[in-house]
Design a protein around this motif. Structure first.
Motif, PDB file in Angstrom:
ATOM      1  N   ARG A  44     -22.470  -3.383   9.954  1.00 32.63           N
ATOM      2  CA  ARG A  44     -23.716  -2.417  10.154  1.00 32.63           C
ATOM      3  C   ARG A  44     -23.425  -1.360   9.558  1.00 32.63           C
ATOM      4  NH1 ARG A  44     -23.984  -0.473  16.120  1.00 32.63           N
ATOM      5  NH2 ARG A  44     -22.332   0.898  14.924  1.00 32.63           N
ATOM      6  N   ASP A  45     -22.350  -0.569   9.859  1.00 27.97           N
ATOM      7  CA  ASP A  45     -22.368   0.861   9.270  1.00 27.97           C
ATOM      8  C   ASP A  45     -21.783   0.860   7.975  1.00 27.97           C
ATOM      9  OD1 ASP A  45     -22.928   1.487  11.725  1.00 27.97           O
ATOM     10  OD2 ASP A  45     -20.918   1.976  12.378  1.00 27.97           O
ATOM     11  N   THR A  46     -20.910  -0.089   7.407  1.00 27.72           N
ATOM     12  CA  THR A  46     -20.654  -0.074   5.958  1.00 27.72           C
ATOM     13  C   THR A  46     -21.327  -0.837   5.032  1.00 27.72           C
ATOM     14  OG1 THR A  46     -18.932  -1.526   6.054  1.00 27.72           O
ATOM     15  CG2 THR A  46     -18.049   0.487   6.680  1.00 27.72           C
ATOM     16  N   MET A  47     -21.958  -1.719   5.676  1.00 26.90           N
ATOM     17  CA  MET A  47     -22.828  -2.807   4.900  1.00 26.90           C
ATOM     18  C   MET A  47     -21.811  -3.646   4.040  1.00 26.90           C
ATOM     19  SD  MET A  47     -26.370  -1.370   3.912  1.00 26.90           S
ATOM     20  CE  MET A  47     -25.783   0.464   3.075  1.00 26.90           C
ATOM     21  N   MET A  48     -20.666  -3.690   4.175  1.00 20.73           N
ATOM     22  CA  MET A  48     -19.575  -4.516   3.425  1.00 20.73           C
ATOM     23  C   MET A  48     -19.657  -5.953   4.088  1.00 20.73           C
ATOM     24  SD  MET A  48     -18.224  -2.417   1.228  1.00 20.73           S
ATOM     25  CE  MET A  48     -16.379  -2.672   0.913  1.00 20.73           C
ATOM     26  N   GLN A  49     -19.362  -6.667   3.213  1.00 21.63           N
ATOM     27  CA  GLN A  49     -19.064  -8.216   3.547  1.00 21.63           C
ATOM     28  C   GLN A  49     -18.040  -8.694   3.288  1.00 21.63           C
ATOM     29  OE1 GLN A  49     -22.786 -10.606   2.579  1.00 21.63           O
ATOM     30  NE2 GLN A  49     -24.113  -8.710   2.680  1.00 21.63           N
ATOM     31  N   GLU A  50     -17.437  -9.548   4.297  1.00 24.84           N
ATOM     32  CA  GLU A  50     -16.182 -10.128   4.042  1.00 24.84           C
ATOM     33  C   GLU A  50     -16.476 -11.655   4.661  1.00 24.84           C
ATOM     34  OE1 GLU A  50     -12.629  -8.763   5.900  1.00 24.84           O
ATOM     35  OE2 GLU A  50     -13.731  -7.210   7.124  1.00 24.84           O
ATOM     36  N   ARG A  51     -15.492 -12.579   3.786  1.00 22.25           N
ATOM     37  CA  ARG A  51     -15.535 -13.719   4.231  1.00 22.25           C
ATOM     38  C   ARG A  51     -14.318 -14.065   5.320  1.00 22.25           C
ATOM     39  NH1 ARG A  51     -19.824 -17.205   2.176  1.00 22.25           N
ATOM     40  NH2 ARG A  51     -19.093 -19.331   3.352  1.00 22.25           N
ATOM     41  N   VAL A  52     -14.768 -14.540   6.402  1.00 25.37           N
ATOM     42  CA  VAL A  52     -13.608 -14.761   7.574  1.00 25.37           C
ATOM     43  C   VAL A  52     -13.737 -16.164   7.909  1.00 25.37           C
ATOM     44  CG1 VAL A  52     -13.063 -14.019   9.987  1.00 25.37           C
ATOM     45  CG2 VAL A  52     -14.031 -12.117   8.364  1.00 25.37           C
TER      46      VAL A  52
END
Ligand code: ATP
Length: 505
Positions: free
Chosen positions: A483-491
């Protein structure tokens, strides 16, 4: 933080946090209903309070006393006689005001003229209100001739003599409506704790110092409910009555001040946004030896109380106990001829009976919700030039912890994967996990930013092992958006529980 109250009111309505009570019939003033997200936020705030004050301490017990209260409880507590606000009417406009609120809206020279007409030399707001209440007839003349303005229309009013107005809701109890069959909706949760002091003591073998904590509704017939959920007629309180040996009360009072400031900080309200008011002697409630008011910097309103931390001396137990004359009570209490319980403890060394002192941290749930919302409210300018509203709530307060979003809504393999992932995450007990298949992904992100959802997970073709390039390396992985960084990562889904629990704590 939010800049205006209107901003918050609008977000609350738009996204389903808080609605006007009885809205479809024109609204019932001073009541609000918590919507789908509001109830989650409010429950999370109450749970955080209960965790910190009951579970994480070893000197506290919980309680849930009834709202309907015997009139003698509120007689001996002093509420029947003194729980009143000064009320005044404008005969011309028919508007009704709380006297102190009305005076706060006046220009200094008008107040000066009122004070002079009342024969006051040196005065402040408290002494001015006291003088007006002490001589209501003269007060009416003074306020009319000083041209006290009616805020509703900006014109000088023709003021009635001010009178005390008891704020308790009185109600009939039982089928017979007569003068003896009434009781009250409690105006504070505190009294339920005092009258159960002996029950708790006898059933838990507690010794001083210890406290009793309670969260629940309270009702006050406020003359002018206003400022959204800040001043309402039905609200919730989170109250602790902490019982200590006389002589240790001042130290405990300071300790509780620090403890409570730290708790608010843990809820996302930094220290600099709270002003601690050491309430001047003249403004103290009748039971108080000393009180610290925690004043939060609300949008539009400025610094206003969210919690009062009072040293109530031995007033409360002393008021409700039997055998008052044997107990050397320090506070000035009404003679009690009705109580059947001795609300005192025995000194283990001297065997002498005494009435404990009480430190009371009393916070408003609704004002807390408002403060937390205001503090979390953030407007960001994105690189794209767009504006983003995001609620940067502490994760433990967020109404929805995780939204699970299937990227293709009509692909059964993807939706059923997402549904089963939702169910597994929900079972972890971290709060609400939402299966979200409405609108497009961009709209979903926008909505979840606005309601403070810390994580959005997307399930796509890669997740089900059907990547476009034919590879299966991303099988059983999902995209996690912060939410805060809007970064996306694959988990990988096998690591998801750990990943989320660590970040949502
Ligand atoms: P105020 O001076 O603002 O009326 P108070 O000093 O009467 O408040 P207390 O009796 O100390 O309030 O109650 C403890 C807490 O309960 C307050 O700090 C506030 O958070 C909450 N509270 C009191 N009255 C209301 C109300 N009408 N609406 C919402 N919350 C309230």
């Amino acid at each position: 933080p939010a800049e205006t109250m209107d901003e918050l009111v609008s977000l609350c309505k738009r996204r389903g946090f808080i609605f006007q009570g009885s809205e479809i019939y024109g609204g019932l003033q001073g009541t609000y209903d918590y919507g789908p997200l509001g109830v989650e936020l409010k429950n999370n705030l109450k749970a955080a309070w209960w965790r910190a004050n009951v579970y994480e301490r070893d000197d506290m017990e919980g309680l849930d006393a009834s709202i309907l209260t015997h009139r003698l409880v509120l007689h001996y507590s002093g509420h029947e006689a003194t729980f009143a606000d000064p009320l005044i009417d404008n005969r011309i406009s028919k508007k009704r005001y709380r006297l102190d609120h009305l005076l706060k809206e006046q220009k200094p020279q008008v107040l000066e003229a009122v004070a002079e007409a009342m024969g006051l030399g040196d005065w402040d707001m408290t002494t001015l209100v006291a003088a007006l209440m002490a001589d209501p007839e003269k007060a009416a003349e003074a306020m009319t001739s000083a041209k006290v303005i009616d805020p509703a229309n900006g014109a000088p009013g023709d003021w009635t003599p001010p009178r005390p107005f008891n704020m308790m809701f009185r109600t009939n109890i039982g089928p017979v409506v007569d003068e003896d069959s009434y009781g009250y909706l409690r105006p504070e949760t505190a009294q339920g704790i005092f009258i159960n002091f002996k029950n708790v003591l006898d059933s838990t073998a507690r010794r001083l110092p210890f406290g009793i904590a309670q969260i629940g509704k309270a009702f006050r017939n406020e003359i002018t409910p206003r400022n959204f959920i800040f001043r309402v007629r039905e609200f919730e309180q989170m109250e602790i009555e902490f019982f200590v040996k006389p002589g240790t009360d001042e130290e405990w009072h300071q300790r509780w001040l620090e403890t409570r400031l730290q708790w608010w900080e843990d809820q996302g309200i930094p220290r600099h946004q709270i002003h601690v008011l050491d309430v001047p002697k003249a403004d103290l409630a009748h039971y108080s030896k000393r009180t610290f008011d925690l004043m939060y910097n609300f949008p539009t309103l400025g610094f206003e109380e969210i919690e009062g931390i009072a040293n109530r001396s031995d007033y409360d137990l002393g008021s409700h106990t039997k055998a008052q004359s044997e107990l050397n009570i320090q506070a000035r209490v009404m003679e009690n001829t009705d109580s059947t319980a001795k609300l005192a403890v025995q000194d283990p060394d001297t065997k002498a009976w005494f009435v404990p002192y009480v430190i009371e941290p009393s916070a408003g749930v609704d004002r807390g919700v408002l403060a937390v919302l205001s503090e979390a409210y953030t407007k960001e300018q994105l690189d794209s030039g767009e504006e983003r509203i995001v609620l940067k709530l502490k994760p433990h307060l967020a109404p929805i912890k995780v939204a699970v979003i299937p990227l293709a809504k009509n692909k059964e393999e993807i939706t059923s994967y997402a549904r089963s992932l939702k169910a597994r995450l929900q079972a972890l007990g971290m709060g609400r996990v939402l299966y979200e298949d409405t609108g497009n992904i961009g709209k979903a992100y926008r909505r979840h930013d606005e309601v403070g959802t810390p994580f959005c997970l997307t399930v796509d073709y890669d997740t089900i092992g059907k990547s476009q390039d034919g590879s299966t390396t991303l099988k059983d992985t999902v995209t996690v958006r912060d939410r805060d960084t809007m970064m996306q990562e694959r988990v990988h889904v096998s690591e998801l529980a750990q990943y989320l629990l660590e970040r949502l704590r």
